[in-house]
Design a protein around this motif. Sequence first.
Motif, short mmCIF file in Angstrom:
data_model
loop_
_atom_site.label_atom_id
_atom_site.label_comp_id
_atom_site.label_asym_id
_atom_site.label_seq_id
_atom_site.Cartn_x
_atom_site.Cartn_y
_atom_site.Cartn_z
N PRO A 116 -24.02 -16.48 -34.80
CA PRO A 116 -24.79 -16.64 -33.56
C PRO A 116 -23.87 -16.70 -32.34
N ARG A 117 -24.43 -16.50 -31.18
CA ARG A 117 -23.64 -16.51 -29.94
C ARG A 117 -23.26 -17.93 -29.51
N GLU A 118 -24.13 -18.88 -29.76
CA GLU A 118 -23.84 -20.26 -29.36
C GLU A 118 -22.64 -20.78 -30.15
N LEU A 130 -27.02 -22.45 -43.49
CA LEU A 130 -27.27 -21.10 -42.99
C LEU A 130 -28.75 -20.88 -42.72
N ARG A 131 -29.60 -21.44 -43.55
CA ARG A 131 -31.04 -21.32 -43.32
C ARG A 131 -31.45 -22.05 -42.04
N GLU A 132 -30.88 -23.23 -41.82
CA GLU A 132 -31.20 -23.98 -40.61
C GLU A 132 -30.72 -23.24 -39.36
N ILE A 180 -32.30 -19.96 -34.55
CA ILE A 180 -32.20 -18.80 -33.64
C ILE A 180 -33.30 -17.79 -33.87
N GLY A 181 -33.96 -17.86 -35.00
CA GLY A 181 -35.04 -16.93 -35.30
C GLY A 181 -34.53 -15.56 -35.67
N PRO A 182 -35.41 -14.64 -35.96
CA PRO A 182 -34.98 -13.29 -36.34
C PRO A 182 -34.39 -12.57 -35.13
N ARG A 183 -33.48 -11.68 -35.42
CA ARG A 183 -32.85 -10.89 -34.34
C ARG A 183 -33.86 -9.84 -33.86
#
Length: 129
Positions: free
Chosen positions: A31-33, A89-91, A96-99
Motif C-alpha cells: 500500500p501507499r501509506e 495481510l487480510r486486515e 484499503i479495499g480492492p484496487r
Amino acid sequence: MADDPLPSFGQVWALGFMFVVEAWQDEWVPPREKKAARWHDVAMQAIVALTEDDEGEPELSPFDDDGPPSMSADRLNAFADAVWSVYDLREIWRGIGPRVETVRRADVPGRNDPCYCGSGKKYKKCHGQ
C-alpha cells in the motif's frame, strides 16, 4: 521416496503462497501509506522466512506428542508468525479495499470558455444550456 528428506514444517505452504504472490505481482503491491506498507513488508518477510529449511535442532513433533522430534522450536515460532501474517495481510486489504483504477473523464469546457462546436458563442449560451 523414503530416502528423500521431507520438506520442513510449513515450507510447502509458504512456497505455494509465494508462488501466488509472484504470479500475481500487481495484486500484492504494498500500500501507499507508510505504516500499512511497513506492516505489509513485515508480514511478507514472515512468510518468506518459512520458505527456508529448518536448520535448528529437532525438539518437537508437530503431529504426535509421542512421535520423534522433527521440528525446532524456532520453526514452530516462525510458523506461528507466518499464520498471523496472513491475518495481517487480510486486515491491510480490508483497510484499503480492492484496487480500483481512477476514472479519467474528458475535459469539459468551463462556463465562459468558447463552445467546442466552433459557433463563437460561450459554452453556457450554446451547448451548455
